[in-house]
Structures are given as structure tokens and as C-alpha cells.
Design a protein around this motif. Structure first.
Motif, short mmCIF file in Angstrom:
data_model
loop_
_atom_site.label_atom_id
_atom_site.label_comp_id
_atom_site.label_asym_id
_atom_site.label_seq_id
_atom_site.Cartn_x
_atom_site.Cartn_y
_atom_site.Cartn_z
N PHE A 47 -4.38 -1.66 2.52
CA PHE A 47 -3.86 -1.29 1.21
C PHE A 47 -2.79 -0.22 1.41
CE2 PHE A 47 -3.93 1.19 -2.74
CZ PHE A 47 -3.83 0.17 -3.69
N ARG A 48 -1.65 -0.41 0.78
CA ARG A 48 -0.58 0.58 0.87
C ARG A 48 -0.34 1.20 -0.50
NH1 ARG A 48 5.39 0.04 0.90
NH2 ARG A 48 5.10 1.48 -0.83
N ALA A 49 0.08 2.47 -0.52
CA ALA A 49 0.55 3.09 -1.76
C ALA A 49 1.35 4.31 -1.37
CB ALA A 49 -0.63 3.49 -2.65
N TRP A 52 3.95 10.29 -1.67
CA TRP A 52 5.12 11.17 -1.71
C TRP A 52 6.31 10.23 -1.56
CZ3 TRP A 52 1.15 12.10 2.02
CH2 TRP A 52 0.25 13.13 1.66
N LYS A 53 7.15 10.14 -2.58
CA LYS A 53 8.21 9.14 -2.57
C LYS A 53 9.57 9.73 -2.24
CE LYS A 53 7.67 5.51 -3.27
NZ LYS A 53 7.26 4.52 -2.25
N PRO A 54 10.21 9.23 -1.19
CA PRO A 54 11.56 9.71 -0.86
C PRO A 54 12.56 9.02 -1.77
CG PRO A 54 10.87 8.02 0.72
CD PRO A 54 9.80 8.11 -0.34
N ILE A 226 3.91 -6.29 1.63
CA ILE A 226 4.48 -6.76 0.35
C ILE A 226 3.99 -5.88 -0.80
CG2 ILE A 226 4.62 -8.72 -1.25
CD1 ILE A 226 4.45 -10.60 1.15
N GLU A 227 4.93 -5.31 -1.54
CA GLU A 227 4.56 -4.41 -2.65
C GLU A 227 3.94 -5.20 -3.81
OE1 GLU A 227 7.43 -0.57 -2.02
OE2 GLU A 227 8.10 -2.07 -3.46
N THR A 228 2.77 -4.74 -4.24
CA THR A 228 1.99 -5.48 -5.23
C THR A 228 1.51 -4.54 -6.32
OG1 THR A 228 1.20 -6.71 -3.31
CG2 THR A 228 0.11 -7.15 -5.38
N SER A 237 8.34 2.73 -9.74
CA SER A 237 9.40 2.66 -8.72
C SER A 237 9.46 1.22 -8.22
CB SER A 237 9.12 3.63 -7.56
OG SER A 237 7.87 3.36 -6.97
N ASP A 238 10.64 0.79 -7.79
CA ASP A 238 10.85 -0.55 -7.23
C ASP A 238 10.23 -1.68 -8.07
OD1 ASP A 238 12.32 0.54 -5.20
OD2 ASP A 238 10.79 0.37 -3.65
N ALA A 239 10.43 -1.61 -9.39
CA ALA A 239 9.80 -2.60 -10.28
C ALA A 239 10.24 -4.03 -9.97
CB ALA A 239 10.11 -2.26 -11.73
#
Ligand code: PEP
Ligand code: MN
Length: 366
Positions: A47-49, A52-54, A226-228, A237-239
Motif C-alpha cells: 500500500f502506498r500513500a 509529505w508531498k513535494p 499505480i495510484e488508486t 493531488s494528481d486527480a
């Protein structure tokens, strides 16, 4: 460099390894809802999330920070998925370790900076937590390798590379151009290093994720990130590049997995026969190039004796025109033949120039 094979740090590994989850952790509910849907997709193991977003521009959502690490601990507890976050600073590493995150990744805007990567590497010493290194935003293989070497130098051998494409000025189709030869070259230079493709950041558009995922499988990559998101269009972000868990299951289900070798004896036989033909043709091609070069040298000597320049543009133009006509008649692509003849001609001119210089030197020393 020695890398621990992926199946030694991910149990019951199947190909492809799938890493999925939102671009950013937004709320406890969004994180857990996504994770519970993902745990039912067999290939999803990690699982990724982003916590802290650059972000490219200030004033946009920069991640919810440390509190999301608690939500990720819950993901692990409730679903059994391994958890991963992006780290960009030693302080992120410390926090992620404190909350028991399983795998860390270094983002494209960090892997571009050797100082930042070294600081992270120093913070990792003595841990051997798995690290995934995204390619730097610019198409520089050495910089990517350098980041991997710095992490390896900290005593980490559970490393994977993530191919997320490269920024360029002109990008009509994809958000980041894939330049497939770069991750392929990385595989050659660092044998044993697992390489995972991130089609979300390459494409920037959810409709193109399936085709890029297939391409990644065709060049034998080990996994996909893959962003889910449960409601992609509402993502913070990244919608435009996120997919729902159901879409992810379709993408994975639609992949055609090909192997390097086939169990079919007939196929292997046929392939062997065709490869022998290629070997024979290449031999003839090389012998013809050698005969051509012998004639080029004779011309060089004749030109030198008659004080004529090695490069004669009208001859080059006429030759190229003729070769392209022949290529066209044979059904060969013009660009391919043009590139070959440019190299062949440049080498001929160089050989004739060398001959003239050696004639001149002989004369000078007489
Ligand atoms: C991400 O994975 O959300 C991210 C920020 O990716 P990248 O570093 O590839 O831009
Ligand atoms: Mn993202």
C-alpha cells in the motif's frame, strides 16, 4: 553491488508485484477505504500513500504529515498489506521508522539531488529497511544510478528502482516521457536490481495507464506502482491519473504476461533456425561493409594524388537520394536507411581524411 532478490523481501511474490494506494493520504477514512478495497486484489502487496508531498508550486496541498502514519499502521494491522511512504529528508525517515512503515521510497524531485540522497542514506545506516528509488526528473541514468549507489553504500541491499518517466518541454501524450531505453540500460548496468514501473506518473492520465503497464510487462519489469483512490476526481493531488480499486483490478486482469522462454519445443526450434539466418545475413553485411571500405580507401588515395577534397557534397546528396529510392522500392523505412547511410558516409569521409593526412605527412618528411 549485490541486491537481495525481491522474493527474499516480499513473501509469496507473484509477478507483477503491484504497489497501489492514493497519491496522498487525505483522511483516515479515505486511506482505510482504499486499503480494504485493495486487499481483495491478489497481486496488490504494498500500500502506498504520500504523507509529505513535494509539490511543484507552494500554496498547494503539501500532505497531511505525520498523523497519516498512524492511519498507515492501521492499514497494516487491518489488511495485512505492507505499507510504504515517500521520504525526502532524514526527519521523514526517522518518523516512518518510528511508526513501523515497511518500505520507503525516494521521489523523483529528491533523487535528482545527491546531497539530499546522501542525507537520507546516512539516516538509513544500520536499518536495512527496503528502499525504492524513483528515477530523477531529468533523463540522466548516472544520476539515478548514483542515488541507488548512495543507498546501497549505507548497507541497504533491499533496493528497487521505480521508473516514473522524465520531464521534457514537449510532451503531447504523456506527463513524463518514458524513454524506455533508460530503465532497460539500468537493468543491464545493475543486474539483479528489481525495476518497477509507475505508469500513473508517466501518463498523467488514467486512460493511458493500461497501455503503459503492458509495455512495462513487455520489457520485463518486475512490478507496477499505480495510484488508486476511491473517488479519483476528488483527489487532493494528481486527480487525473488516479484510478479506482475496481479500475485497477481491470488493468491488472488485462495484462498479458509474456516470458523470456517458451516451453514449446517447436517454437524454440523455429526461433533457433531464424536466428541462424540472422547470423548468416549479418556476416554477409559485415563482409560487404569491409569490401566497401576497401573501395573507399582506393578512392581516398586517388583523391589525394589528385588534390580533391574527401567530402564532395554533390556526390553525397546523389548517393543518399539513390539509396533512399532503393530503400523505398524495397519497402524499408526511409529514416532507418538515412541514419545508417549518414554513419557509413561519415566514416568513409573520416577514413579518406586520414589517408590524405598521412600522404601529406609523407610528403612533408621527404
Ligand atoms: C508520488 O509518487 O506521488 C510522487 C510524488 O511521485 P514522483 O516523485 O514520481 O513525482
Ligand atoms: Mn502522485
Amino acid at each position: 553491488m549485490d541486491f537481495l532478490p525481491l522474493n527474499k523481501w516480499i513473501t509469496n511474490l507473484k509477478k507483477p508485484l503491484v504497489i497501489a494506494g492514493p497519491c496522498s493520504a487525505e483522511s483516515e477514512e479515505q486511506v482505510l477505504q482504499t486499503a480494504h478495497a485493495l486487499k481483495n486484489i491478489e497481486d496488490v502487496r504494498i500500500f502506498r500513500a504520500g504523507v509529505w508531498k513535494p509539490r511543484t508550486r507552494p500554496g498547494t496541498f503539501e500532505g497531511v504529515g505525520t498523523k497519516a502514519l498512524v492511519w498507515l499502521s492501521k492499514v497494516k494491522e487491518e489488511t495485512g498489506l505492507l505499507t510504504s511512504v515517500e521520504v525526502a529528508k532524514p526527519d521523514h525517515v526517522e518518523k516512518a521508522l518510528e511508526f513501523g512503515i515497511d518500505i520507503l521510497w525516494i521521489g523523483a524531485r529528491t533523487s535528482v539531488n545527491p546531497f539530499a540522497v546522501q542525507e537520507i542514506a546516512d539516516a538509513l545506516k544500520g536499518t536495512n529497511i527496503p528502499i525504492m528509488v524513483k528515477n530523477p526528473i531529468n533523463a540522466d541514468l548516472s544520476l539515478w544510478m548514483g542515488a541507488i549507489e548512495r543507498i546501497h553504500g549505507a548497507g541497504i541491499n533491499k533496493i528497487a528502482a521505480i521508473h516514473r518517466g522524465f520531464s521534457t518541454l514537449d510532451e503531447p501524450r504523456y506527463r513524463n516521457r518514458p524513454f524506455w531505453r533508460i530503465p532497460i540500460e539500468l537493468k543491464h548496468k545493475l543486474p539483479g536490481l528489481p525495476v518497477i514501473c509507475d505508469p500513473s506518473h508517466i501518463t498523467g492520465k488514467r486512460d493511458l495507464i493500461a497501455e503503459v503497464s503492458q509495455k512495462a510487462m513487455d520489457v520485463d519489469m518486475d512490478g507496477l506502482m499505480i495510484e488508486t483512490h476511491p473517488n479519483p476526481d476528488a483527489a487532493w493531488s494528481d486527480a487525473s491519473q488516479q484510478v479506482t480499486p475496481a479500475m485497477l483490478a481491470d488493468i491488472i486482469g488485462g495484462l498479458k504476461l509474456r516470458t523470456e522462454f517458451s516451453p514449446s519445443r517447436t517454437f524454440e526450434h523455429e526461433l533457433e533456425g531464424l536466428r541462424e539466418q540472422i547470423d548468416r545475413i549479418d556476416r554477409i553485411l559485415l563482409e560487404n561493409l569491409k569490401s566497401r571500405m576497401d573501395v573507399v580507401e582506393k578512392i581516398g588515395k586517388a583523391k589525394s594524388a589528385n588534390n580533391v577534397t574527401p567530402l564532395q557534397l554533390h556526390r553525397m546528396d546523389a548517393m543518399m537520394k539513390n539509396r533512399l529510392e532503393v530503400a523505398l522500392a524495397l519497402g524499408l523505412p526511409e529514416k532507418y536507411i538515412k541514419e545508417i547511410y549518414e554513419v557509413v558516409h561519415a566514416e568513409s569521409v573520416k577514413r579518406q581524411t586520414d589517408i590524405m593526412n598521412s600522404f601529406q605527412n609523407d610528403k612533408d618528411s621527404e
